[in-house]
Design an enzyme around this catalytic site. Structure first.
Site, PDB file in Angstrom:
ATOM      1  N   LYS A 184       0.678  -1.185  -0.023  1.00 21.14           N
ATOM      2  CA  LYS A 184      -0.063  -0.025   0.029  1.00 21.14           C
ATOM      3  C   LYS A 184       0.801   1.299   0.213  1.00 21.14           C
ATOM      4  CE  LYS A 184      -3.843   1.973   2.688  1.00 21.14           C
ATOM      5  NZ  LYS A 184      -4.569   1.816   3.912  1.00 21.14           N
ATOM      6  N   LEU A 216      -6.499   8.919   3.030  1.00 21.79           N
ATOM      7  CA  LEU A 216      -6.609   7.656   4.023  1.00 21.79           C
ATOM      8  C   LEU A 216      -7.951   7.537   4.494  1.00 21.79           C
ATOM      9  CD1 LEU A 216      -3.340   6.246   5.179  1.00 21.79           C
ATOM     10  CD2 LEU A 216      -4.041   6.394   3.004  1.00 21.79           C
ATOM     11  N   SER A 259      -9.417   2.254   2.810  1.00 16.28           N
ATOM     12  CA  SER A 259      -8.514   2.747   1.953  1.00 16.28           C
ATOM     13  C   SER A 259      -7.477   2.215   1.336  1.00 16.28           C
ATOM     14  CB  SER A 259      -7.686   3.838   2.932  1.00 16.28           C
ATOM     15  OG  SER A 259      -6.953   3.212   3.754  1.00 16.28           O
ATOM     16  N   VAL A 262      -7.461   1.278   9.989  1.00 19.97           N
ATOM     17  CA  VAL A 262      -8.111   2.229  11.114  1.00 19.97           C
ATOM     18  C   VAL A 262      -9.563   2.303  11.454  1.00 19.97           C
ATOM     19  CG1 VAL A 262      -8.137   4.486  10.154  1.00 19.97           C
ATOM     20  CG2 VAL A 262      -7.348   4.296  12.360  1.00 19.97           C
ATOM     21  N   GLY A 263     -10.360   1.749  10.346  1.00 17.91           N
ATOM     22  CA  GLY A 263     -11.775   1.820  10.530  1.00 17.91           C
ATOM     23  C   GLY A 263     -12.484   0.974   9.532  1.00 17.91           C
ATOM     24  N   GLY A 264     -11.671  -0.224   8.960  1.00 14.35           N
ATOM     25  CA  GLY A 264     -12.139  -0.920   8.057  1.00 14.35           C
ATOM     26  C   GLY A 264     -11.346  -1.029   6.734  1.00 14.35           C
ATOM     27  N   SER A 265     -10.189  -0.284   6.609  1.00 17.89           N
ATOM     28  CA  SER A 265      -9.376   0.044   5.367  1.00 17.89           C
ATOM     29  C   SER A 265      -8.921  -1.189   4.948  1.00 17.89           C
ATOM     30  CB  SER A 265      -8.286   0.969   5.542  1.00 17.89           C
ATOM     31  OG  SER A 265      -9.037   2.367   5.795  1.00 17.89           O
TER      32      SER A 265
END
Length: 552
Positions: free
Chosen positions: A136, A185, A211, A232-235
């Site tokens: 990434k 992101l 992201s 950090v939240g589903g990336s």
């Protein structure tokens, strides 16, 4: 007629400012054009490299190499029955095809060809010897930019590899491309002004998620056998779900984040993690075996020295599984609910025990923990990242909220509450906090984690079966459905390991039912619509049972 001197001076100053702004914007667009030209040159370099290899090795069956799962491929590479250059150029060729179709690759790491030649001379073979891997954008690779979709980060090559990339290289893996991300992101789409929109390899009108969207598209399209992203939240989980692949979000410190650039520097409320993406669970397990090694522990002393636990992963003992179909915040789509129900039955038929688990106060978690935790400074740090950038409109509402003063957020929150309760809560959560308020928030999050774990232990659970957002949303829709991160962000707050496994495909019946979708709040969002080894062991069970069902 004489013009007063102050008027002339003001007019001249205004013209000068306009000229300077025009020159600065022209300079930024020049950097964007240069970056796009580098991206195009990367694809040409990939094409030429593959062409040379095919001319020199016309009999190599690239299709058969690409069909091998990672464990089998790795075994053939290590025992010498498959030359690493055959594997490398097979994946460079496939990655080029997927990049042309989806715009997922930002840069070809040409030094990978040098590493490939050196790998053939290596005495000690790591677990990932000869395996091409994708990285990434936000994970540092020496000599290459980590842009996060920002123009200001162009032409700033990193001085050294991240710890993750260093360990991958020591295990024999060959990082060969970097992949696209959304600007900043903080989005589960995949678009920025520099490299543009990335598309879903399964259906080009859909988003690949984000992201880590470039990774999802490349792995999902078969252009990479193992990719690495952040979450950090589903990336990691959104791209996996949208592109039909597997992903593991470990606990925050199981894999090193040294040399990995976060979306918001310094925030600790919502725990970020680095993790792998692949076509199957066994590949993820092999990856974790390789990474959880002495090199990882010595290069980053914040990583606990815990090698991969084979006993936990390979256990066949029946599991005590909690499950839920909805979080009562974002209504699940018909496909999401059906996937959980079908999997529940398959797991029960296989001898596991399923126990209902009811989530409560998810709205409080989303607004008061996640949004408030990520933007505890009112969005000032987030805004700072956009200073001097050309384009900010892609962040829409979030960018506007970050710019608004506290008093305006308070007033608008009060006005919106009777009509748009979720929007009202977002406004309230985006206010700047005092230090005392941040400490109180951190304490509240700790208490919530203890309560959640207590409920988990009371039900004697091993793991949890829960829905993942799906089907893949159309291009541009993730930005309109920011609240749908409720299914993923919960586990960043808890800092639990979580994974995604594809278990079913969306049916025509699911699509028909979706037409009547109303949601819980009926606002504009509704209208738009414990341990890593144990987590992997459960993912493997889910994968096996779903594959057996499809084969029956």
């Amino acid at each position: 007629m004489r013009v007063p001197l102050p008027a002339l001076l003001c007019g001249s100053a205004g013209l000068l400012l306009l000229l300077l702004r025009w020159r600065r914007r022209r300079g930024l667009w020049k950097k964007v054009r240069q970056a796009r030209q580098r991206q195009e040159r990367s694809l040409v370099q990939m094409q030429m490299a593959v062409q040379r290899f095919r001319e020199q090795h016309p009999s190599v069956s690239m299709v058969s190499i690409l069909s091998l799962p990672l464990p089998e491929l790795s075994k053939k590479l290590r025992d010498g029955s498959l030359p690493p250059e055959h594997v490398f150029y097979s994946y460079v060729g496939k990655a080029l095809q997927i990049a042309t179709e989806t715009n997922c690759i930002t840069e070809y790491l040409q030094e990978s060809e040098t590493q490939l030649r050196k790998a053939k001379l290596a005495g000690k073979l790591g677990l990932l010897y000869g395996v091409p891997v994708s990285i990434k954008d936000s994970i540092n690779c020496q000599g290459h930019d980590s842009t996060l979709g920002f123009i200001k980060n162009l032409n700033k090559p990193m001085a050294e590899d991240s710890v993750l990339v260093q360990v991958l290289r020591r295990q024999g893996a060959i990082p060969f491309v970097k992949t696209n991300v959304p600007q900043s992101l903080i989005s589960y789409d995949c678009k920025n002004l520099i490299f543009g929109q990335t598309f879903n390899p399964l259906l080009y009108t859909r988003s690949p998620g984000g992201s880590s969207g470039g990774e999802g598209a490349l792995v999902g399209g078969g252009g990479s056998i193992l990719g690495f992203g952040t979450d950090v939240g589903g990336s990691l989980r959104f791209p996996a779900a949208f592109c039909g692949i597997c992903a593991l979000k470990p606990t925050g410190n199981r894999l090193s984040k040294k040399g990995v650039i976060p979306s918001v520097l310094g925030q600790k409320a919502v725990v970020a993690a680095v993790g792998p993406m692949a076509k199957d669970v066994e590949s993820l397990a092999l990856c974790m075996r390789a990474l959880l090694c002495e090199d990882m522990f010595s290069l980053d002393s914040t990583v606990p020295p815990l090698p991969f636990n084979e006993e936990v992963y390979c256990s066949t003992q029946p599991l005590h599984i909690g499950y839920y179909e909805t979080d009562f915040f974002t209504m699940p789509s018909p496909a999401m609910r059906r996937a959980v129900r079908e999997m529940k039955k398959l797991l029960e038929d296989a001898g596991h025990t399923l126990v209902p688990f009811e989530l409560t106060n998810v709205d409080h978690v989303v607004f008061d923990f996640c949004i408030r935790g990520m933007f505890a400074d009112g969005g000032a740090s987030f805004l700072k990242k956009f200073k001097g950038e050309l384009e900010k409109s892609s962040m829409g509402l979030l960018f506007w909220l970050a710019k608004s003063p506290n008093w305006l957020k308070t007033v608008l929150s009060w006005i919106a509450k009777p009509f748009m309760p979720r929007f009202s809560s977002i406004l309230r959560s985006m206010r700047a906090n005092t230090v005392d308020e941040v400490w109180s928030l951190q304490h509240e999050i700790e208490e919530f984690c203890h309560q959640f774990i207590a409920q988990w232990k009371k039900l004697n659970l091993d793991v949890m079966l829960c829905p993942m957002l799906g089907p893949a949303l159309g291009i541009g829709y993730p930005g309109k459905l920011s609240v749908a991160v409720s299914y993923t962000m919960l586990y960043n707050i808890l800092d639990f390991p979580t994974g995604v496994v594809p278990v079913t495909l969306v049916t025509d019946e699911d699509e028909d039912e979706l037409k009547g979708y109303q949601g819980y709040f009926r606002d504009w969002w509704d209208r738009t619509l414990a341990k890593e080894e144990l987590c992997l062991r459960f993912m493997k069970e889910v994968e096996t049972l779903s594959q057996e069902k499809r084969a029956a």
